[in-house]
Design a protein around this motif. Structure first.
Motif, PDB file in Angstrom:
ATOM      1  N   THR A 118       9.322  83.444 -35.144  1.00 26.65           N
ATOM      2  CA  THR A 118       7.881  83.520 -34.696  1.00 26.65           C
ATOM      3  C   THR A 118       6.979  82.300 -34.960  1.00 26.65           C
ATOM      4  O   THR A 118       5.962  81.922 -34.551  1.00 26.65           O
ATOM      5  N   GLU A 119       7.373  81.578 -36.247  1.00 27.16           N
ATOM      6  CA  GLU A 119       6.598  80.605 -36.618  1.00 27.16           C
ATOM      7  C   GLU A 119       7.672  79.511 -37.056  1.00 27.16           C
ATOM      8  O   GLU A 119       8.626  79.839 -37.944  1.00 27.16           O
ATOM      9  N   THR A 120       7.491  78.271 -36.584  1.00 22.78           N
ATOM     10  CA  THR A 120       8.397  77.083 -37.262  1.00 22.78           C
ATOM     11  C   THR A 120       8.134  76.751 -38.837  1.00 22.78           C
ATOM     12  O   THR A 120       6.836  76.796 -39.058  1.00 22.78           O
ATOM     13  N   GLN A 121       9.107  76.567 -39.514  1.00 26.15           N
ATOM     14  CA  GLN A 121       8.844  76.104 -40.908  1.00 26.15           C
ATOM     15  C   GLN A 121       8.938  74.713 -41.096  1.00 26.15           C
ATOM     16  O   GLN A 121       9.541  74.041 -40.434  1.00 26.15           O
ATOM     17  N   TYR A 122       8.139  74.559 -42.200  1.00 20.27           N
ATOM     18  CA  TYR A 122       7.779  73.213 -42.538  1.00 20.27           C
ATOM     19  C   TYR A 122       7.960  72.762 -43.777  1.00 20.27           C
ATOM     20  O   TYR A 122       7.724  73.299 -44.469  1.00 20.27           O
ATOM     21  N   PHE A 123       8.925  71.496 -44.077  1.00 24.11           N
ATOM     22  CA  PHE A 123       9.193  71.032 -45.384  1.00 24.11           C
ATOM     23  C   PHE A 123       8.931  69.677 -45.407  1.00 24.11           C
ATOM     24  O   PHE A 123       9.795  68.917 -44.899  1.00 24.11           O
ATOM     25  N   GLU A 124       7.893  69.190 -45.718  1.00 22.88           N
ATOM     26  CA  GLU A 124       7.380  67.738 -45.530  1.00 22.88           C
ATOM     27  C   GLU A 124       7.546  67.377 -44.129  1.00 22.88           C
ATOM     28  O   GLU A 124       7.013  67.754 -43.336  1.00 22.88           O
ATOM     29  N   ASP A 125       8.664  66.479 -43.677  1.00 23.06           N
ATOM     30  CA  ASP A 125       8.738  65.872 -42.474  1.00 23.06           C
ATOM     31  C   ASP A 125       9.669  66.703 -41.696  1.00 23.06           C
ATOM     32  O   ASP A 125      10.543  66.195 -40.609  1.00 23.06           O
ATOM     33  N   LEU A 126      10.304  67.828 -42.405  1.00 15.42           N
ATOM     34  CA  LEU A 126      11.522  68.689 -41.799  1.00 15.42           C
ATOM     35  C   LEU A 126      10.843  69.860 -41.132  1.00 15.42           C
ATOM     36  O   LEU A 126       9.973  70.397 -41.739  1.00 15.42           O
ATOM     37  N   GLU A 127      11.262  70.111 -39.795  1.00 10.25           N
ATOM     38  CA  GLU A 127      10.940  71.349 -38.963  1.00 10.25           C
ATOM     39  C   GLU A 127      12.022  72.114 -38.955  1.00 10.25           C
ATOM     40  O   GLU A 127      13.329  71.558 -38.596  1.00 10.25           O
ATOM     41  N   ILE A 128      12.001  73.538 -39.131  1.00 12.78           N
ATOM     42  CA  ILE A 128      13.224  74.407 -38.884  1.00 12.78           C
ATOM     43  C   ILE A 128      12.545  75.518 -37.934  1.00 12.78           C
ATOM     44  O   ILE A 128      11.630  76.113 -38.176  1.00 12.78           O
ATOM     45  N   GLY A 129      13.205  75.433 -36.710  1.00 10.55           N
ATOM     46  CA  GLY A 129      13.011  76.392 -35.611  1.00 10.55           C
ATOM     47  C   GLY A 129      14.078  77.349 -35.567  1.00 10.55           C
ATOM     48  O   GLY A 129      14.779  78.066 -36.226  1.00 10.55           O
ATOM     49  N   HIS A 130      14.185  77.710 -34.096  1.00  4.48           N
ATOM     50  CA  HIS A 130      15.437  78.717 -33.823  1.00  4.48           C
ATOM     51  C   HIS A 130      16.719  77.971 -34.310  1.00  4.48           C
ATOM     52  O   HIS A 130      16.843  76.818 -33.921  1.00  4.48           O
ATOM     53  N   GLU A 131      17.671  78.786 -34.660  1.00  2.00           N
ATOM     54  CA  GLU A 131      18.829  78.328 -35.104  1.00  2.00           C
ATOM     55  C   GLU A 131      20.309  78.892 -34.647  1.00  2.00           C
ATOM     56  O   GLU A 131      19.912  80.499 -34.463  1.00  2.00           O
ATOM     57  N   ALA A 132      21.050  78.539 -34.800  1.00  2.00           N
ATOM     58  CA  ALA A 132      22.426  79.170 -34.376  1.00  2.00           C
ATOM     59  C   ALA A 132      23.194  79.298 -35.672  1.00  2.00           C
ATOM     60  O   ALA A 132      23.296  78.252 -36.526  1.00  2.00           O
ATOM     61  N   MET A 133      23.519  80.400 -36.237  1.00  2.00           N
ATOM     62  CA  MET A 133      24.075  80.617 -37.488  1.00  2.00           C
ATOM     63  C   MET A 133      25.710  81.115 -37.447  1.00  2.00           C
ATOM     64  O   MET A 133      25.968  81.879 -36.553  1.00  2.00           O
ATOM     65  N   TYR A 134      26.681  80.524 -38.177  1.00  2.00           N
ATOM     66  CA  TYR A 134      28.089  80.890 -38.011  1.00  2.00           C
ATOM     67  C   TYR A 134      28.578  80.896 -39.511  1.00  2.00           C
ATOM     68  O   TYR A 134      28.099  80.678 -40.170  1.00  2.00           O
ATOM     69  N   ASP A 165      17.792  66.524 -36.798  1.00  2.00           N
ATOM     70  CA  ASP A 165      17.804  65.153 -37.477  1.00  2.00           C
ATOM     71  C   ASP A 165      19.045  65.288 -38.420  1.00  2.00           C
ATOM     72  O   ASP A 165      19.860  66.080 -38.365  1.00  2.00           O
ATOM     73  N   ASP A 166      19.047  64.528 -39.449  1.00  2.00           N
ATOM     74  CA  ASP A 166      20.059  64.196 -40.128  1.00  2.00           C
ATOM     75  C   ASP A 166      20.304  65.327 -41.368  1.00  2.00           C
ATOM     76  O   ASP A 166      21.146  65.503 -42.108  1.00  2.00           O
ATOM     77  N   SER A 167      19.289  66.314 -41.303  1.00  2.00           N
ATOM     78  CA  SER A 167      19.319  67.416 -42.047  1.00  2.00           C
ATOM     79  C   SER A 167      19.479  68.639 -41.566  1.00  2.00           C
ATOM     80  O   SER A 167      18.944  69.706 -42.130  1.00  2.00           O
ATOM     81  N   SER A 168      19.820  68.598 -40.333  1.00  3.62           N
ATOM     82  CA  SER A 168      19.807  69.934 -39.400  1.00  3.62           C
ATOM     83  C   SER A 168      21.168  70.651 -39.389  1.00  3.62           C
ATOM     84  O   SER A 168      21.423  71.601 -38.792  1.00  3.62           O
ATOM     85  N   PHE A 169      22.284  70.410 -40.240  1.00  2.00           N
ATOM     86  CA  PHE A 169      23.586  70.921 -40.002  1.00  2.00           C
ATOM     87  C   PHE A 169      24.049  71.259 -41.380  1.00  2.00           C
ATOM     88  O   PHE A 169      25.158  70.721 -42.001  1.00  2.00           O
ATOM     89  N   PRO A 170      23.422  72.081 -42.389  1.00  2.00           N
ATOM     90  CA  PRO A 170      23.859  72.467 -43.529  1.00  2.00           C
ATOM     91  C   PRO A 170      25.044  73.360 -43.432  1.00  2.00           C
ATOM     92  O   PRO A 170      25.397  74.242 -42.646  1.00  2.00           O
ATOM     93  N   LEU A 171      26.136  73.024 -44.483  1.00  2.00           N
ATOM     94  CA  LEU A 171      27.399  73.619 -44.381  1.00  2.00           C
ATOM     95  C   LEU A 171      27.736  73.995 -45.738  1.00  2.00           C
ATOM     96  O   LEU A 171      27.734  73.130 -46.516  1.00  2.00           O
ATOM     97  N   GLU A 172      28.363  75.249 -46.130  1.00  2.00           N
ATOM     98  CA  GLU A 172      28.330  75.523 -47.640  1.00  2.00           C
ATOM     99  C   GLU A 172      29.706  76.361 -47.518  1.00  2.00           C
ATOM    100  O   GLU A 172      30.088  77.314 -46.631  1.00  2.00           O
ATOM    101  N   ALA A 173      30.406  75.956 -48.650  1.00  2.00           N
ATOM    102  CA  ALA A 173      31.825  76.937 -48.705  1.00  2.00           C
ATOM    103  C   ALA A 173      31.608  77.919 -50.276  1.00  2.00           C
ATOM    104  O   ALA A 173      31.046  77.434 -51.143  1.00  2.00           O
ATOM    105  N   LEU A 174      32.155  79.010 -50.086  1.00  2.00           N
ATOM    106  CA  LEU A 174      32.377  79.983 -51.287  1.00  2.00           C
ATOM    107  C   LEU A 174      33.873  80.323 -51.469  1.00  2.00           C
ATOM    108  O   LEU A 174      34.531  80.410 -50.533  1.00  2.00           O
ATOM    109  N   LEU A 175      34.185  80.496 -52.720  1.00  3.49           N
ATOM    110  CA  LEU A 175      35.286  80.809 -53.250  1.00  3.49           C
ATOM    111  C   LEU A 175      35.485  81.613 -54.348  1.00  3.49           C
ATOM    112  O   LEU A 175      34.865  81.171 -55.346  1.00  3.49           O
TER     113      LEU A 175
END
Length: 206
Positions: A118-134, A165-175
């Protein structure tokens, strides 16, 4: 730039099986955050996260061996500590689906859902809106009673082209390892960033 040096979390959850193949859950995350930036602003310490509502409808049951499919619906309310980076500014709604395949010694799981804010997240110059999670994961039985290896990869990508932008594709692994004792399951493991964009920790223990 490091906003949080250390974060420890605990999820308090309740799950209700309303009818066969339909369940509803409620989760309240609580945690402790620390770091130099938080210390300077007086925001270091205990905090609560966003209250989460989870619902799942099983359409196909995988059983002991086979294919399963379910629909998911998650929603959050902005009850978290925003100034401590432990919550969102607005509510979120996340419809999705999960599929799993149960084989003799391996259980494979994958899910995909969209997160609408419902609201865009802002961190300095980074904007986080609607996302696809997988995510995709596996549970592999080992040659020891009650012991299994768990592995998972998960990430997200923006649904709004204007926020790529360059910070829009976070990817993490767990083991880790899961073992059964006293009628309960216990999991111990570690996580690391495959693509350490926003919100991906350098190292995670669970």
């Amino acid at each position: 730039r490091v906003y949080v040096d250390r974060q420890t979390g605990l999820d308090l959850s309740v799950l209700w099986g309303v009818i066969p193949d339909f369940e509803v859950g409620l989760t309240m995350p609580v945690g402790n955050v620390s770091g130099q930036m938080l210390r300077e602003t007086g925001d270091e310490g205990l905090t609560s996260g966003d209250l989460r509502l989870n619902a799942k409808v099983n359409l196909v049951d995988a059983g002991k061996r086979g294919f399963g499919f379910a629909l998911l619906f998650n929603a959050t309310a902005p009850t978290g500590g925003i100034e401590r980076f432990y919550g969102s500014r607005g509510a979120t709604i996340s419809p999705g689906l999960v599929a799993d395949l149960v084989l003799e010694d391996v259980h494979l799981i994958t899910n995909f859902y969209a997160r609408f804010r419902t609201e865009t997240q802002y961190f300095e110059d980074l904007e986080i809106g609607h996302e696809a999670m997988y995510s995709g994961g596996a549970l592999i039985d080992l040659d020891w009673p009650g012991l299994a290896m768990v592995a998972e990869v998960f990430g997200s990508l923006p649904l709004q082209p204007s926020m790529v932008d360059d910070s829009s594709f976070p990817l993490e692994a767990l083991l880790g390892l899961r073992f059964e004792a006293f009628g309960a399951y216990f999991t111990l493991g570690s996580g690391f960033g495959l693509n350490p964009d926003r919100a991906v920790p350098n190292h995670r223990l669970f």
